[in-house]
Design an enzyme around this catalytic site. Structure first.
Site, PDB file in Angstrom:
ATOM      1  N   GLU A  75     -11.354  -2.051  -4.740  1.00 31.81           N
ATOM      2  CA  GLU A  75     -11.854  -2.256  -3.382  1.00 31.81           C
ATOM      3  C   GLU A  75     -12.809  -1.136  -2.991  1.00 31.81           C
ATOM      4  O   GLU A  75     -12.540   0.042  -3.239  1.00 31.81           O
ATOM      5  CB  GLU A  75     -10.671  -2.295  -2.408  1.00 31.81           C
ATOM      6  CG  GLU A  75     -11.079  -2.524  -0.963  1.00 31.81           C
ATOM      7  CD  GLU A  75      -9.884  -2.674  -0.044  1.00 31.81           C
ATOM      8  OE1 GLU A  75     -10.084  -2.555   1.180  1.00 31.81           O
ATOM      9  OE2 GLU A  75      -8.759  -2.900  -0.539  1.00 31.81           O
ATOM     10  N   ASP A 103     -14.960  -4.306   1.389  1.00 27.23           N
ATOM     11  CA  ASP A 103     -14.265  -3.722   2.536  1.00 27.23           C
ATOM     12  C   ASP A 103     -15.290  -3.084   3.468  1.00 27.23           C
ATOM     13  O   ASP A 103     -15.598  -3.603   4.531  1.00 27.23           O
ATOM     14  CB  ASP A 103     -13.226  -2.706   2.071  1.00 27.23           C
ATOM     15  CG  ASP A 103     -12.466  -2.078   3.238  1.00 27.23           C
ATOM     16  OD1 ASP A 103     -12.599  -2.562   4.373  1.00 27.23           O
ATOM     17  OD2 ASP A 103     -11.735  -1.099   3.024  1.00 27.23           O
ATOM     18  N   LYS A 109     -10.402  -8.028   7.470  1.00 27.32           N
ATOM     19  CA  LYS A 109      -9.738  -6.873   8.089  1.00 27.32           C
ATOM     20  C   LYS A 109      -9.373  -7.255   9.517  1.00 27.32           C
ATOM     21  O   LYS A 109     -10.142  -7.047  10.460  1.00 27.32           O
ATOM     22  CB  LYS A 109     -10.649  -5.653   8.041  1.00 27.32           C
ATOM     23  CG  LYS A 109      -9.885  -4.353   8.151  1.00 27.32           C
ATOM     24  CD  LYS A 109     -10.485  -3.282   7.269  1.00 27.32           C
ATOM     25  CE  LYS A 109      -9.577  -2.094   7.125  1.00 27.32           C
ATOM     26  NZ  LYS A 109      -9.952  -1.207   6.038  1.00 27.32           N
ATOM     27  N   GLN A 157       0.838  -1.198   0.000  1.00 29.50           N
ATOM     28  CA  GLN A 157       0.000   0.000   0.000  1.00 29.50           C
ATOM     29  C   GLN A 157       0.873   1.248   0.000  1.00 29.50           C
ATOM     30  O   GLN A 157       1.863   1.344   0.720  1.00 29.50           O
ATOM     31  CB  GLN A 157      -0.980   0.015   1.161  1.00 29.50           C
ATOM     32  CG  GLN A 157      -0.390  -0.056   2.556  1.00 29.50           C
ATOM     33  CD  GLN A 157      -1.464  -0.016   3.614  1.00 29.50           C
ATOM     34  OE1 GLN A 157      -2.620   0.306   3.352  1.00 29.50           O
ATOM     35  NE2 GLN A 157      -1.102  -0.352   4.844  1.00 29.50           N
ATOM     36  N   ASP A 203      -7.922   0.873  -3.849  1.00 30.99           N
ATOM     37  CA  ASP A 203      -8.989   1.111  -2.870  1.00 30.99           C
ATOM     38  C   ASP A 203      -9.558   2.506  -3.121  1.00 30.99           C
ATOM     39  O   ASP A 203      -8.850   3.505  -3.005  1.00 30.99           O
ATOM     40  CB  ASP A 203      -8.438   1.019  -1.453  1.00 30.99           C
ATOM     41  CG  ASP A 203      -9.532   0.976  -0.403  1.00 30.99           C
ATOM     42  OD1 ASP A 203     -10.694   1.302  -0.730  1.00 30.99           O
ATOM     43  OD2 ASP A 203      -9.230   0.630   0.758  1.00 30.99           O
ATOM     44  N   GLN A 230     -12.026  -8.567   1.929  1.00 28.03           N
ATOM     45  CA  GLN A 230     -10.928  -8.246   2.830  1.00 28.03           C
ATOM     46  C   GLN A 230     -11.275  -8.747   4.223  1.00 28.03           C
ATOM     47  O   GLN A 230     -12.297  -8.355   4.787  1.00 28.03           O
ATOM     48  CB  GLN A 230     -10.609  -6.749   2.907  1.00 28.03           C
ATOM     49  CG  GLN A 230      -9.464  -6.539   3.888  1.00 28.03           C
ATOM     50  CD  GLN A 230      -8.990  -5.131   4.058  1.00 28.03           C
ATOM     51  OE1 GLN A 230      -8.076  -4.887   4.828  1.00 28.03           O
ATOM     52  NE2 GLN A 230      -9.579  -4.185   3.367  1.00 28.03           N
ATOM     53  N   HIS A 256      -2.715  -0.006  -3.834  1.00 29.69           N
ATOM     54  CA  HIS A 256      -3.727   0.508  -2.916  1.00 29.69           C
ATOM     55  C   HIS A 256      -4.136   1.927  -3.317  1.00 29.69           C
ATOM     56  O   HIS A 256      -5.279   2.176  -3.647  1.00 29.69           O
ATOM     57  CB  HIS A 256      -3.247   0.482  -1.467  1.00 29.69           C
ATOM     58  CG  HIS A 256      -4.305   0.865  -0.466  1.00 29.69           C
ATOM     59  ND1 HIS A 256      -4.642   2.168  -0.196  1.00 29.69           N
ATOM     60  CD2 HIS A 256      -5.087   0.114   0.323  1.00 29.69           C
ATOM     61  CE1 HIS A 256      -5.598   2.217   0.706  1.00 29.69           C
ATOM     62  NE2 HIS A 256      -5.895   0.969   1.052  1.00 29.69           N
TER      63      HIS A 256
END
Length: 425
Positions: A273, A307, A331, A172, A236, A329, A194
């Site tokens: 994402e 997400d 998390k 990321q 993302d 994801q 990312h």
């Protein structure tokens, strides 16, 4: 081997807590901070220092084993637990949590972690960050007590056969999305970057800025990457595609935009994402399903990653069961106990949904290493490089932990095979 003590020390995390709602509502950056007032409960500033709690589990042989309590950067958003502050929760760990765990057998990792999951204090379930950090320390303690790796302890708890090669790492970039992407290309990172596309400015009024960025990624990856480099792009967008286009998500305008992203990434794969954030799990799943069906009908090959509103184990189940994402994801800080992340990855087995073992930049080196073992134990599709937003440090921590563990397990297997041959002779 008996657990003889549980200790908690306030610490820092690898990044910051950000009030996502305030940022999405247009808070302007002022250098590294943001101007304006926070809107999410618990925040004193829109961006404030990330906190952790260093947890130490002491065993009867005098050794001490660590895990770190940490919460995601965007705490209190998308249905997550509230802002995590060390001052509030240290007494909980050294009080009720220690009372529950001291005296237990360290080798019974799963039973100990499950007991932690079931705990409550004054009728309130333990904060996810507490369950996350304490369970890491329990995992490390169990590995020591059994003379094995955390990968093997987790695999035994989950009933899996660990991976024999490192899981693909997802790097990321943070806001430094060009320089950090170039660093990733040089190192041949398999999944990237990312990019932190969390505002209209970053994506473009009509999404054009993101398309241009993906075109740049495609070209630059081949200029800087190793021979034969075939990256998978993972962006993302924090719901910003939904902010720009709105529902319905299967209409031509939206599908055409995803087709433009696919073309910009060609010949490489791309996954997006959090394409939208509609405010609750049920509607989020419906919107994701609508988008995926629209893309499938049009033959657009862009993978969609869940997400927002996919936080708990039950959330992961709901998204997978509804076929609402190509990847979910997991998390890790949001699932509580670290074994719950492993169980969530396993839930994707036998489905069309792949598991991305994620987390947050706002973790620590200890939690990142623990997650590397979960990735190996479950053969997740990809694992996040963390903590921090500088890329290099997080990538080093996660990649090296996996490589070290794979090499150790290979040596131990070779010795075991040699001993068996000698015994047969």
């Amino acid at each position: 081997m008996e657990i003889t003590g549980i200790y908690a020390t306030p610490g820092f995390s690898g990044f910051y807590f950000d009030d996502q709602r305030a940022i999405k509502q247009g808070a302007e950056q002022d250098g590294f901070t943001y101007e304006g007032d926070p809107v999410t409960d618990g925040f004193d500033e829109i961006r404030q220092a990330g906190e952790s709690i260093v947890v130490e589990v002491e065993l009867a042989d005098g050794t001490v084993h660590r895990g770190d309590c940490a919460a995601v950067q965007y705490s209190g958003a998308g249905g997550r637990d509230p802002l995590f502050t060390a001052e509030e929760y240290v007494p909980v760990i050294e009080g009720p949590v220690a009372d529950e765990l001291v005296g237990r057998d360290a080798t019974t990792f799963l039973a100990n972690a499950d007991a932690l999951e079931e705990m409550d204090v004054d009728g309130t379930r333990l904060h996810t960050a507490i369950r996350y950090g304490v369970s890491q320390a329990l995992l490390a303690a169990s590995a020591h007590a059994e003379g094995t790796t955390m990968t093997d302890v987790m695999a035994d708890a989950l009933g899996t056969e660990p991976a024999t090669e490192p899981v693909p790492v997802f790097g990321q970039s943070g806001d430094d999305r060009y320089v950090n992407a170039e660093k990733m290309f040089i190192k041949g990172v398999p999944v990237l970057p990312h990019a932190l596309i969390n505002s209209v400015e970053k994506i473009g009024e009509d999404g054009e800025t993101l398309v241009e960025y993906v075109e740049w990624l495609t070209d630059r990856s081949q200029e800087l990457g190793p021979d034969g480099y075939e990256p998978r792009f993972h962006i993302d967008v924090y719901g910003m595609i939904g902010e720009i286009f709105g529902a319905p998500y299967d209409r031509e305008e939206v599908v055409d935009y995803f087709a433009a992203l696919e073309e910009a990434a060609a010949p490489f794969s791309i996954q997006i994402e959090g394409p939208m954030d509609v405010g609750n799990r049920e509607d989020q799943i419906a919107a994701m399903v609508e988008l995926r069906e629209g893309l499938a009908d049009a033959g657009v090959n862009v993978d969609i990653v869940a997400d927002e509103w996919c936080n708990t184990f039950e959330d992961v189940q709901a998204f997978v069961d509804a076929e609402a994402a190509d990847l979910v994801q997991v998390k890790t800080p949001d699932l509580g106990g670290i074994h719950r992340s492993g169980q969530a990855v396993r839930y994707c087995e036998g489905t069309d949904t792949r598991a991305y073992l994620g987390g947050t930049c706002n973790e620590t080196d200890a939690s990142a290493r623990a997650c590397a073992h979960v990735a190996l134990a479950t053969s997740a599709a990809q694992v996040l490089a963390k903590p921090g937003m500088g890329f290099d440090e997080g990538y080093m921590i996660v990649e090296n932990e996996m490589r070290r563990t794979v090499a150790r397990r290979a040596r131990e297997q070779q010795l075991s095979d040699t001993d068996e041959i000698t015994a047969d002779d």
